[in-house]
Design a protein around this motif. Structure first.
Motif, PDB file in Angstrom:
ATOM      1  N   SER A  55       0.829  -1.209   0.000  1.00  0.00           N
ATOM      2  CA  SER A  55       0.000   0.000   0.000  1.00  0.00           C
ATOM      3  C   SER A  55       0.861   1.257   0.000  1.00  0.00           C
ATOM      4  O   SER A  55       1.966   1.266   0.534  1.00  0.00           O
ATOM      5  N   LEU A  87     -12.157   4.841   8.890  1.00  0.00           N
ATOM      6  CA  LEU A  87     -11.597   4.560   7.570  1.00  0.00           C
ATOM      7  C   LEU A  87     -12.709   4.253   6.582  1.00  0.00           C
ATOM      8  O   LEU A  87     -12.753   4.809   5.476  1.00  0.00           O
ATOM      9  N   ILE A  92     -12.009   4.258   2.833  1.00  0.00           N
ATOM     10  CA  ILE A  92     -10.717   3.554   2.886  1.00  0.00           C
ATOM     11  C   ILE A  92     -10.968   2.179   3.505  1.00  0.00           C
ATOM     12  O   ILE A  92     -11.456   2.099   4.628  1.00  0.00           O
ATOM     13  N   VAL A  97      -4.757  -0.770   3.096  1.00  0.00           N
ATOM     14  CA  VAL A  97      -3.702   0.055   3.704  1.00  0.00           C
ATOM     15  C   VAL A  97      -2.884  -0.851   4.625  1.00  0.00           C
ATOM     16  O   VAL A  97      -3.258  -1.997   4.845  1.00  0.00           O
ATOM     17  N   LYS A 202      -7.657  10.581   2.545  1.00  0.00           N
ATOM     18  CA  LYS A 202      -8.250   9.882   1.401  1.00  0.00           C
ATOM     19  C   LYS A 202      -7.951  10.639   0.088  1.00  0.00           C
ATOM     20  O   LYS A 202      -7.605  10.043  -0.927  1.00  0.00           O
ATOM     21  N   TRP A 205      -4.337  10.131  -0.804  1.00  0.00           N
ATOM     22  CA  TRP A 205      -4.125   8.735  -1.208  1.00  0.00           C
ATOM     23  C   TRP A 205      -4.626   8.524  -2.640  1.00  0.00           C
ATOM     24  O   TRP A 205      -3.952   7.893  -3.461  1.00  0.00           O
ATOM     25  N   ASP A 206      -5.801   9.063  -2.945  1.00  0.00           N
ATOM     26  CA  ASP A 206      -6.325   8.987  -4.321  1.00  0.00           C
ATOM     27  C   ASP A 206      -5.343   9.635  -5.287  1.00  0.00           C
ATOM     28  O   ASP A 206      -5.091   9.122  -6.374  1.00  0.00           O
TER      29      ASP A 206
END
Ligand code: URA
Ligand code: URA
Length: 211
Positions: A55, A87, A92, A97, A202, A205-206
């Motif tokens: 991840s 999450l 998520i 992760v 988030k 992360w995207d």
């Protein structure tokens, strides 16, 4: 550059994947049999970590509690269930992760790990970070924030923003146990701020995944 180094750099993707798997399993076995600090005398199970070691997003907590010590899995007790909920609410999923702690064995009475225990356990964490090579790390609460960022500044001041740590973006966030003790979700409350923070996690992360 030596020929060996060149050879490493030219490993195919699948060769590199195999090397990583081997190193990861060796690191896991080393942690599971670790006897280097006093926590190993009182633990039931070593809690290495959970989730996807490939991840781009990693979460680091403080240390296993009673439920984690019994199951050998991080964040499965009351605080863990809240973390999983937070999450999930942000889109998520836990298995996408990687989640671990500063120390891999439970400190008795859930006390904060001592500096000595933290230093002795650090090689396990650093190996995990090196092999995972995340783009983003969320630090849950004061203990991982102080250790990783080498600061005495409190979480309330630091949370919610990204900091550079060795080329990795790290964000301190409130620890879910703290949210359990502070139930209000009014504007400006720790819960409300955490909801804002996790949405930023988030978003980032995207972005790093190109989503
Ligand atoms: N609190 C932590 O910091 N880590 C766990 O794994 C569980 C509770
Ligand atoms: N103390 C911690 O260790 N973590 C928090 O999130 C708040 C207070």
């Amino acid at each position: 550059m030596s020929e060996d180094t060149n050879r490493v750099l030219t490993l195919s993707a699948s060769e590199r994947e195999n090397v990583k798997k081997t190193l990861w399993e060796a690191a896991r076995q080393k942690a599971l049999s670790c006897r280097q600090c006093p926590l190993s005398e009182t633990r039931s199970k070593v809690v290495f970590g959970d989730g996807d070691p490939d991840s781009k997003l990693m979460f680091i907590g403080e240390g296993p509690g009673a439920d984690e010590d019994a199951e050998g899995m991080p964040f499965v007790g009351r605080a863990g269930k809240l973390l999983t909920q937070i999450l999930t609410a942000a889109g998520i999923s836990r298995q996408d992760v990687y989640i671990t702690n500063i120390v891999k064995c439970r400190p008795p009475e859930n006390r904060v790990p001592s500096p000595q225990e933290t230093v002795l356990c650090n090689k396990h964490l650093q190996t995990q970070i090196m092999l995972i090579n995340p783009a983003l790390i969320v630090l849950l609460g004061n203990t991982p924030t102080r250790w990783i960022m080498q600061t005495n500044e409190g979480i309330t001041k630091l949370r919610g923003r990204w900091y550079d740590w060795r080329g990795i973006r790290v964000m301190p966030m409130f620890h879910p146990s703290y949210l359990l003790r502070n139930a209000s979700s009014k504007e400006g409350s720790p819960k409300h701020l955490t909801w804002i923070d996790i949405q930023e996690v988030k978003r980032a992360w995207d972005e790093v995944r190109g989503k």
